[in-house]
Write an enzyme that holds these catalytic residues in place. Sequence first.
Site, mmCIF file in Angstrom:
data_model
loop_
_atom_site.group_PDB
_atom_site.id
_atom_site.type_symbol
_atom_site.label_atom_id
_atom_site.label_comp_id
_atom_site.label_asym_id
_atom_site.label_seq_id
_atom_site.Cartn_x
_atom_site.Cartn_y
_atom_site.Cartn_z
ATOM 1 N N GLU A 221 -19.735 -7.135 9.228
ATOM 2 C CA GLU A 221 -20.755 -6.422 9.999
ATOM 3 C C GLU A 221 -21.778 -7.359 10.631
ATOM 4 O OE1 GLU A 221 -19.052 -3.672 6.935
ATOM 5 O OE2 GLU A 221 -19.922 -5.688 6.873
ATOM 6 N N ARG B 296 -25.931 -4.051 5.912
ATOM 7 C CA ARG B 296 -25.512 -5.413 5.608
ATOM 8 C C ARG B 296 -25.850 -6.377 6.747
ATOM 9 N NH1 ARG B 296 -19.689 -5.472 2.959
ATOM 10 N NH2 ARG B 296 -20.729 -6.056 1.035
ATOM 11 N N LYS C 250 0.840 -1.202 0.000
ATOM 12 C CA LYS C 250 0.000 0.000 0.000
ATOM 13 C C LYS C 250 0.870 1.246 0.000
ATOM 14 C CE LYS C 250 -4.536 -0.982 1.972
ATOM 15 N NZ LYS C 250 -5.445 -0.727 3.098
#
Length: 635
Positions: free
Chosen positions: A366, A394, A282
């Site tokens: 979630e 979700r 990253k």
Amino acid sequence: MYTLLSKINGPDDLKKLDAEELVLLADEVRGFLMDTVAKTGGHLASNLGVVELSIALHYCFDSPKDNIVWDVGHQAYTHKILTGRRDSFHTQRCYKGISGFPKRSESPHDAFGAGHSSTSISAGLGLAVGHALKGDNARVISVIGDGSLTGGMALEALNQAGHLKKNLIVVLNDNEMSISKNVGALSSFISRKMTGTYYRSLKKEMEGLLAGIPAIGGNILHFAKKAENSLKGFLTPGTLFEALGFEYVGPIAGHDIPTLLGVLENVKRLEGPILLHVMTKKGKGYGPAEDMPDKFHGVAPTKPASTTASKQGPPSYTSVFGNTLVKLGEKDEKILAITAAMPDGTGLTPFAERFPERFFDVGIAEQHALTFAAGLAVEGFRPVAAIYSTFTQRAYDQVFHDICLQKLPVTLALDRAGLVGDDGPTHHGAFDISYLRHLPELTVMAPKDENELQHMLKTAIYHGRPVSLRYPRGAGYGVEMDKELKSLEIGKGELLVQGTDLTLVAVGSTVYPALEAAALLKQKGIFASVVNARFVKPLDRELILSEAGRTGCVVTVEENALLGGFGSAVLEAVADAGLTGIRVKRIGIPDSFIEQGSQAQLRTDLGLDGAGIAAACQAFLKGAGSVHPQLTVVK
């Protein structure tokens, strides 16, 4: 400045370059990304990490005939730049500009839209099965990050893909696991050899030869396959994926374009589900982002340097939430904090640092987060699950089945409720009032400002029942913060201004705009009551109906969908009370998905700012009768 990039108007132009030129192109793309994102803001570190991978995918495959499906879309910037959107890229995430996420209506190269995580394998599998049913030979490539792979949906899709055995290439963009140079080079070499045409044809010939040996051929072949699998399992971390029915390839160096091209060319000849494990970093190419990728995940536009020191603005709702939770946690060891892979975004980092044993980051999961919270509540703890409004969608069944049905004291801290701005329709928290207020046992509340937020958080935690606490993205109003926290009376609103001509009933982030609207209306001789509802459920019917009965006109204001929202709750209350003479108008988000833009711009467009609310009230009052100039401020 961008000699090669300026010639790339689509993937076909990319294919005219040789490998050395592709390496130079990667440097130009990386510079272009940093220059542009510095002006527009956006997701930087993740996109810097997939520049070479994006180039290699478009070089080896034939988009849009071949489908490249990006998970979340946080890593699709280079893809957009290479597929004809270079010249419009400066508008990404801007009002009426291109999206910061893949969007099917924007380009045929965006095979599937995304803004939330863990969807790419499911979508890719659907595309792959669709191609198979139609009898075409298009390839499907699903690119997913290691973080997104923690989502249960991704694992469900892997399981189904391995079972169906359709042609699907899953590229696992792994930017967390570190591999030494020797192991990486060896793995890369083995992966190229194991996917090469010569190796696979030789393997088939040897299998046929061994199987043909009388009496003992079958046993030898079985032993040979076990030996091969043991070697691959020893040299690669792909045992799990092979157990799920995938051919595992990797790990390979994700910033080495020649290696990527070689492996991808081999992989695209293979049949069945393939998992290609690519190691990336990253923030690649930008030191600060490499060192602190989390800090450069999403960046704001760079502001011009100023010669004068800028004043510190009001704290954000997110930071007030996080700091208040720490304050409460210092006095109560039963308070626990849960997040789904977003400790910084939800303001829970201070709590995690102060109470590491009472903080839980469950990854991008979630559903698990909320049922986990429910289990903790059963054991007598006070769990606070901080999840963005759109991400909580979700886990709707978990709110219903695992929390509300069992009356468990879980606090849902719904950050980013309402309009969020530049992230657009995938992230606007425009529906949580509608999808939560009808659930039995659930209390739904929203603060008018940051001071009220801290009191509501204490109220929610100690209510002893399930609570949804929604609050917006961005800074508060700079109001004075009370030193001592107090619990609010459940279901009681607040009369801020009393007028005679209409009643403005606002909730959450719309209360201050409603006060502004009342001030504008007063200048025109129209006197409005302003009610801070505080609670969507239970509604303060006594206060609202009392004011409605006095003025005869009610205007509700909310930063939520009008369908089934707060205004609908007020309408139901008026109807249930039999007040047939009351006129009601609802102001909120219409039945459509709202595109990206600054929060201020979108609120103006939707009439949710002070001027818009005042104009709507004026139009509503036309023909409603006389206006009585009388105003009382209620403290």
